[in-house]
Design a protein around this motif. Sequence first.
Motif, PDB file in Angstrom:
ATOM      1  N   ALA A 407       0.836  -1.209   0.000  1.00 34.21           N
ATOM      2  CA  ALA A 407       0.000   0.000   0.000  1.00 34.21           C
ATOM      3  C   ALA A 407       0.868   1.255   0.000  1.00 34.21           C
ATOM      4  CB  ALA A 407      -0.933  -0.003   1.206  1.00 34.21           C
ATOM      5  N   TYR A 408       1.987   1.196   0.718  1.00 35.74           N
ATOM      6  CA  TYR A 408       2.914   2.331   0.723  1.00 35.74           C
ATOM      7  C   TYR A 408       3.486   2.569  -0.678  1.00 35.74           C
ATOM      8  CZ  TYR A 408       7.313   4.834   1.485  1.00 35.74           C
ATOM      9  OH  TYR A 408       8.355   5.723   1.397  1.00 35.74           O
ATOM     10  N   LYS A 409       3.871   1.500  -1.352  1.00 34.04           N
ATOM     11  CA  LYS A 409       4.424   1.649  -2.698  1.00 34.04           C
ATOM     12  C   LYS A 409       3.360   2.093  -3.698  1.00 34.04           C
ATOM     13  CE  LYS A 409       8.118  -1.751  -2.009  1.00 34.04           C
ATOM     14  NZ  LYS A 409       8.691  -3.052  -2.451  1.00 34.04           N
ATOM     15  N   ASN A 410       2.174   1.528  -3.574  1.00 36.84           N
ATOM     16  CA  ASN A 410       1.094   1.934  -4.486  1.00 36.84           C
ATOM     17  C   ASN A 410       0.738   3.407  -4.313  1.00 36.84           C
ATOM     18  OD1 ASN A 410       1.002  -0.667  -5.405  1.00 36.84           O
ATOM     19  ND2 ASN A 410      -1.016  -1.153  -4.573  1.00 36.84           N
ATOM     20  N   SER A 411       0.859   3.899  -3.080  1.00 39.32           N
ATOM     21  CA  SER A 411       0.497   5.301  -2.839  1.00 39.32           C
ATOM     22  C   SER A 411       1.407   6.252  -3.610  1.00 39.32           C
ATOM     23  CB  SER A 411       0.562   5.612  -1.341  1.00 39.32           C
ATOM     24  OG  SER A 411       1.887   5.476  -0.849  1.00 39.32           O
ATOM     25  N   TRP A 412       2.664   5.869  -3.812  1.00 39.04           N
ATOM     26  CA  TRP A 412       3.562   6.705  -4.614  1.00 39.04           C
ATOM     27  C   TRP A 412       3.073   6.796  -6.057  1.00 39.04           C
ATOM     28  CZ3 TRP A 412       8.338   9.167  -3.443  1.00 39.04           C
ATOM     29  CH2 TRP A 412       8.735   9.080  -2.118  1.00 39.04           C
ATOM     30  N   LEU A 413       2.789   5.639  -6.638  1.00 40.59           N
ATOM     31  CA  LEU A 413       2.340   5.638  -8.027  1.00 40.59           C
ATOM     32  C   LEU A 413       0.997   6.347  -8.180  1.00 40.59           C
ATOM     33  CD1 LEU A 413       3.355   2.012  -9.045  1.00 40.59           C
ATOM     34  CD2 LEU A 413       4.254   4.124 -10.031  1.00 40.59           C
ATOM     35  N   GLU A 414       0.081   6.127  -7.228  1.00 42.82           N
ATOM     36  CA  GLU A 414      -1.216   6.787  -7.305  1.00 42.82           C
ATOM     37  C   GLU A 414      -1.069   8.299  -7.169  1.00 42.82           C
ATOM     38  OE1 GLU A 414      -3.974   5.137  -4.568  1.00 42.82           O
ATOM     39  OE2 GLU A 414      -3.691   3.072  -5.244  1.00 42.82           O
ATOM     40  N   ALA A 415      -0.162   8.745  -6.298  1.00 42.86           N
ATOM     41  CA  ALA A 415       0.038  10.187  -6.123  1.00 42.86           C
ATOM     42  C   ALA A 415       0.591  10.819  -7.399  1.00 42.86           C
ATOM     43  CB  ALA A 415       0.979  10.438  -4.949  1.00 42.86           C
ATOM     44  N   ILE A 472      11.990   2.339 -10.087  1.00 44.45           N
ATOM     45  CA  ILE A 472      12.240   2.728 -11.486  1.00 44.45           C
ATOM     46  C   ILE A 472      10.983   3.298 -12.139  1.00 44.45           C
ATOM     47  CG2 ILE A 472      12.770   1.814 -13.786  1.00 44.45           C
ATOM     48  CD1 ILE A 472      14.822  -0.006 -12.487  1.00 44.45           C
ATOM     49  N   PRO A 473       9.834   2.602 -12.106  1.00 47.31           N
ATOM     50  CA  PRO A 473       8.650   3.211 -12.740  1.00 47.31           C
ATOM     51  C   PRO A 473       8.207   4.505 -12.056  1.00 47.31           C
ATOM     52  CG  PRO A 473       8.048   1.200 -11.570  1.00 47.31           C
ATOM     53  CD  PRO A 473       9.540   1.239 -11.625  1.00 47.31           C
ATOM     54  N   PHE A 477       8.017   7.784 -14.227  1.00 46.43           N
ATOM     55  CA  PHE A 477       6.695   8.416 -14.288  1.00 46.43           C
ATOM     56  C   PHE A 477       6.766   9.860 -13.789  1.00 46.43           C
ATOM     57  CE2 PHE A 477       1.947   7.709 -13.256  1.00 46.43           C
ATOM     58  CZ  PHE A 477       1.609   8.028 -14.565  1.00 46.43           C
ATOM     59  N   THR A 478       7.544  10.088 -12.735  1.00 49.03           N
ATOM     60  CA  THR A 478       7.692  11.438 -12.197  1.00 49.03           C
ATOM     61  C   THR A 478       8.502  12.310 -13.148  1.00 49.03           C
ATOM     62  OG1 THR A 478       7.675  10.478  -9.969  1.00 49.03           O
ATOM     63  CG2 THR A 478       8.382  12.758 -10.169  1.00 49.03           C
ATOM     64  N   LEU A 479       9.532  11.730 -13.775  1.00 46.92           N
ATOM     65  CA  LEU A 479      10.335  12.484 -14.739  1.00 46.92           C
ATOM     66  C   LEU A 479       9.482  12.906 -15.941  1.00 46.92           C
ATOM     67  CD1 LEU A 479      13.198  13.511 -15.183  1.00 46.92           C
ATOM     68  CD2 LEU A 479      13.702  11.381 -16.410  1.00 46.92           C
ATOM     69  N   GLU A 480       8.566  12.051 -16.355  1.00 47.38           N
ATOM     70  CA  GLU A 480       7.637  12.425 -17.430  1.00 47.38           C
ATOM     71  C   GLU A 480       6.833  13.658 -17.037  1.00 47.38           C
ATOM     72  OE1 GLU A 480       5.089   9.295 -18.614  1.00 47.38           O
ATOM     73  OE2 GLU A 480       6.705   7.922 -19.116  1.00 47.38           O
ATOM     74  N   MET A 522       8.902   1.470 -18.692  1.00 47.33           N
ATOM     75  CA  MET A 522       8.020   0.837 -17.710  1.00 47.33           C
ATOM     76  C   MET A 522       7.525  -0.518 -18.196  1.00 47.33           C
ATOM     77  SD  MET A 522       5.844   3.895 -15.891  1.00 47.33           S
ATOM     78  CE  MET A 522       5.398   4.827 -17.347  1.00 47.33           C
ATOM     79  N   LEU A 523       7.343  -0.683 -19.496  1.00 44.48           N
ATOM     80  CA  LEU A 523       6.962  -1.993 -20.026  1.00 44.48           C
ATOM     81  C   LEU A 523       8.086  -3.005 -19.812  1.00 44.48           C
ATOM     82  CD1 LEU A 523       5.046  -3.827 -21.631  1.00 44.48           C
ATOM     83  CD2 LEU A 523       6.091  -2.935 -23.727  1.00 44.48           C
TER      84      LEU A 523
END
Length: 666
Positions: A407-415, A472-473, A477-480, A522-523
Amino acid sequence: MEVARRELDPFRWNFNIPKELYRVPLFIVIEALISGRILHDATPTWITIQLWIACIIPLFLNDDKIPQYFRLVFVYIGHCMLNLVDNFLLNLARPESPPIYGLIGLAPMELPDFQYLVRVAFMIFNLIFFRATLSNLMIIEPEDEDSRWSFSQLPAIAVGVIMVFANIQASAYYILLGMRIMCLRNMIIPITREILRAIHDTDIADQYNNIFEEENTDPETPLYAHLRTSLRLLLETLVNVNPPFGAVLKILLHSMIIKSVFHAVATFTHFGKSVESLIESSPEIEGLSITSLNSSGLALLNISSYSLHEFVEMQYFGDYMPSTIFGSIVLITTDSLFSVFSVAYFLSGPGVWLGVSIQTWLGNGAEPNDPEERGQRMGQFLGMLHGFMALQTGITFMSPEERFERAYKNSWLEAVACLHYLHEIVDAELNNNHVDGRSVSRPLQAMFALLLIPFCIEVELLNNHQISTWSIPVFVFTLELIVKALTSFAVYWLNQNDANEDTIFWTKTASKGFELLGGVIMLINAIYVLIFERPIMTVVRILMMTIHTYFNIYRTFTKTAKTIRLRLQTAELLDKLKVVDVSEIPEPDRLCAICYEDFIVGSNVVVETVCQHRFHKYCIKKWLRLKNVCPLCHRPVFTNTSQSGAPEDDQNQNALILDNDDDDIF
């Protein structure tokens, strides 16, 4: 006699309900009171005070006393309802002569007299029956069994009371008052008995004395010491008799999850429309709101059997217990796919409000410039994002420790995904404001924040996290997002300085190419995870990878390639179009269908397409860079030619045409 007593006392039946569960509806009702789902602004103060007192008192009672307390509350509510019937009876219009004269033949029995007698008989009998039942419910101690009512007594008493009430007007009030006192007596006796037991309880007295000795540090102020002792005793009792705060939180969260499902079902089935007529026809209760689906009555039903079982067992997470309230929330909301998607649905409402509020703030209250109305769809985006992230990672099938970490890791991607979505909203307001001359101060501030926040995220990842298949993703994703924010600033600056349209196009194309590169990275990372880490939910991951490959990589690449190819070929093929002399065009036809300005002799060059429609060369150039079709008839303007220079078959004439539903992708 025992059968009659048993029928009049349903609380004697053994339902095998654990005593701990009696506190569950109490917590839910208190939460509903705090959140304002039971009372509203027009609620009388006396109703509010009574409800709060009724909910607070059981918080200080032991589990053995809670069933008796609920019994007392039930009897009191029934007593208040019967008091309304009393008032109705007292206000009934009486006949001029006592109805008994008509019964015994001393006077003619008129129809109104008979109707009055029937009404009184029916209501008096029900009042006696229900008040007797309520009185029996409060008989708990064996020494009070002699005061219990039985069925054999009720008919004779009812007939006598009906005759006296109907024929002697002065006795009506006292008869009803006597029945009220009969019911109140059986409520007051057990309350008084319990108070006396508490006063003479040596354990409570010893506990009070021990606390008083600790608090009485200043002998000159014993009154304050007694006050502090009483408050401390109440707080210690509150803590000792109630379950831990984490268990209460689990109950409320499970209730929220079930309620959100009920809301979803009600939305899809248009339940509100179905019950609207029923609600409108129901009598109004002063101070109570019954029009809301999310009411206290529904809240009492919104407890799953799983949460009840876990409340009794008090071992929700097994050997693993989260150290914070936030940890409990995370683990409860990820315990099953049912919980995950219920919370996802619950996020849709606040998401819509947040998106619309952001757009309203960006436009300073004006109509948003976003043609996609992303603010209205932000709730849908948040719900889908939360649900699919949990589904892809298989968080519900992990152990509590793994779920908390995932959940902690998912929260980064969701944010970061939410920041991407906000960028689309802000970019639409920033780079479309030059059309209507709005102020861009707020969009510029928001875009600067969308540049600063991902920069801080990148710094945090580089300094405090090791390189992994998760970081990495997130990093890419943040760099994008940083590149997209910089591109938005560049496009805004180019628009403000009236830069060449080609410069703006290639700036956007470079940003789109970087996004494409990030999607490929990411793929590759997802394929590595699938092969070497063997994650949960492999089929779902493969499906999500396929969707990502098609929409974020293949379609982005093909649409961008078509646009670039068409743009490059437009400059070459545009010179092949026929240049028209404006003086030879009839006056009514001297109008460009793209800019709606007249053709002027000696001004902009006018060209004619193969379908014999005329436009300014500059206007048709910008149009053909988007779509290779005539703006009026939608026939292809340019067609591919073979090496011999002859036109190809008709089926290949649209080879350079973008799909009709493909708008300007930039």
